[in-house]
Design an enzyme around this catalytic site. Sequence first.
Site, mmCIF file in Angstrom:
data_model
loop_
_atom_site.group_PDB
_atom_site.id
_atom_site.type_symbol
_atom_site.label_atom_id
_atom_site.label_comp_id
_atom_site.label_asym_id
_atom_site.label_seq_id
_atom_site.Cartn_x
_atom_site.Cartn_y
_atom_site.Cartn_z
ATOM 1 N N LYS A 40 0.822 -1.217 0.000
ATOM 2 C CA LYS A 40 0.000 0.000 0.000
ATOM 3 C C LYS A 40 0.856 1.268 0.000
ATOM 4 O O LYS A 40 0.490 2.269 -0.612
ATOM 5 C CB LYS A 40 -0.985 -0.003 1.183
ATOM 6 C CG LYS A 40 -1.975 -1.160 1.118
ATOM 7 C CD LYS A 40 -3.018 -1.101 2.186
ATOM 8 C CE LYS A 40 -4.096 -0.114 1.856
ATOM 9 N NZ LYS A 40 -4.817 -0.404 0.608
ATOM 10 N N GLY A 41 2.000 1.212 0.681
ATOM 11 C CA GLY A 41 2.876 2.389 0.704
ATOM 12 C C GLY A 41 3.373 2.729 -0.693
ATOM 13 O O GLY A 41 3.260 3.872 -1.156
ATOM 14 N N ALA A 42 3.901 1.732 -1.390
ATOM 15 C CA ALA A 42 4.430 1.962 -2.738
ATOM 16 C C ALA A 42 3.300 2.362 -3.694
ATOM 17 O O ALA A 42 3.472 3.250 -4.535
ATOM 18 C CB ALA A 42 5.144 0.704 -3.229
ATOM 19 N N ASN A 43 2.146 1.713 -3.572
ATOM 20 C CA ASN A 43 1.023 2.062 -4.456
ATOM 21 C C ASN A 43 0.622 3.530 -4.280
ATOM 22 O O ASN A 43 0.399 4.256 -5.248
ATOM 23 C CB ASN A 43 -0.216 1.207 -4.142
ATOM 24 C CG ASN A 43 -0.030 -0.266 -4.451
ATOM 25 O OD1 ASN A 43 0.938 -0.661 -5.083
ATOM 26 N ND2 ASN A 43 -0.969 -1.084 -3.982
ATOM 27 N N GLU A 135 0.242 -1.331 7.052
ATOM 28 C CA GLU A 135 1.011 -2.532 6.724
ATOM 29 C C GLU A 135 2.434 -2.463 7.290
ATOM 30 O O GLU A 135 3.301 -3.221 6.874
ATOM 31 C CB GLU A 135 1.074 -2.748 5.202
ATOM 32 C CG GLU A 135 -0.251 -3.191 4.611
ATOM 33 C CD GLU A 135 -0.184 -3.484 3.113
ATOM 34 O OE1 GLU A 135 -1.018 -4.280 2.654
ATOM 35 O OE2 GLU A 135 0.672 -2.911 2.408
ATOM 36 N N GLY A 197 -16.907 2.955 -3.093
ATOM 37 C CA GLY A 197 -16.881 2.243 -4.375
ATOM 38 C C GLY A 197 -17.480 3.111 -5.478
ATOM 39 O O GLY A 197 -17.150 4.296 -5.593
ATOM 40 N N GLY A 200 -18.666 6.799 -4.981
ATOM 41 C CA GLY A 200 -17.800 7.951 -4.706
ATOM 42 C C GLY A 200 -17.289 7.955 -3.282
ATOM 43 O O GLY A 200 -16.759 6.954 -2.815
ATOM 44 N N ASP A 228 -6.031 2.853 -3.026
ATOM 45 C CA ASP A 228 -4.694 3.458 -2.912
ATOM 46 C C ASP A 228 -4.575 4.666 -3.840
ATOM 47 O O ASP A 228 -3.939 5.674 -3.484
ATOM 48 C CB ASP A 228 -3.606 2.427 -3.251
ATOM 49 C CG ASP A 228 -3.486 1.345 -2.186
ATOM 50 O OD1 ASP A 228 -3.892 1.601 -1.031
ATOM 51 O OD2 ASP A 228 -2.989 0.249 -2.502
ATOM 52 N N GLY A 263 -4.759 -4.840 -12.388
ATOM 53 C CA GLY A 263 -3.599 -4.680 -11.510
ATOM 54 C C GLY A 263 -3.685 -3.437 -10.659
ATOM 55 O O GLY A 263 -4.598 -2.625 -10.808
#
Length: 283
Positions: A40-43, A135, A197, A200, A228, A263
């Site tokens: 989640k951090g990188a995303n 995470e 979702g 909104g 994310d 993805g």
Amino acid sequence: MTLITVVGSVNLDLVARAPVLPRPGETITDATFERHPGGKGANQALAARRMGAEVRLIGCIGDDSEAIAATRLVRDAGVDLSRTRTVPDAHTGIALIVVDADGQNQIVVAPGANRTLAPDDVELSDTDVVICQLEIPVDVVARAVEQAPFSVLNCAPARPLPEGLLANCDVVVVNETERAFYGAALDDAAVVIVTLGAEGAAAFRKGTEVARVPSLRVEAIDTVGAGDTFVGTLAVELASGRALDTAMGMAAAAGAVATTRPGAQPAIPTRAEVTARMQEEDR
Ligand code: ADP
């Protein structure tokens, strides 16, 4: 330029697609395999970067080939990884994901190096907005939120939090499942944004709704990474001084565009794509 610092996880997602999910003790042999950068951090760092901000990612990776694959897209996009620490004795975080023909999944995460991120890794000089998720060790999140000039905490995946942490957050973002997990405790945060979702998102102050925005109408094929994308975009818009509802509108639109591609990281849109789609819908 705005500097966003993300304090969070870096994972490599190993995805096997099989006709059915295995039962305990069963081996399925006819799967296909893909691997994707994740965490989640990188995303969220990539989402903020694609919206045009300068982004620094504070995290931990292993000294292994998985680390190179896990950081490929953030590195190529120009996210500053000088504070992403390589840990010699740990492996890069791995998510083992099995997806069946109906899209149901089973996921096992081995956090590896993400577990070794420590409060002293948090370094926020020149930062306008800090983004965290759950995470990584919660004491690191607590330190980041405490020191941040402005903090956005995405309470995902949902897990118990120490007393007082939410009260230190400027904005908390949850989806509907996470909102149900935390309940009224969320009202400790200054602002709570619930993503809904296709509907909104809505924002609350102390339980009272203060803003609501629609999403774009899209043909969603894969919602992985939508949340994310929402968080990374929201942080950039707030850092640039946009009003809460304007920032939420852009974040919701970015999340919607992310659902139209498969993805997580490859699906994250650029600012130009999101504004083009918003103009098409006259927003
Ligand atoms: P999560 O993926 O964390 O559960 P959501 O499903 O609420 O989060 O999605 C995050 C954001 O992505 C939403 O606020 C919305 O803007 C957008 N989004 C998600 N699914 C759709 C969809 N089917 N149609 C349009 N927008 C969507």
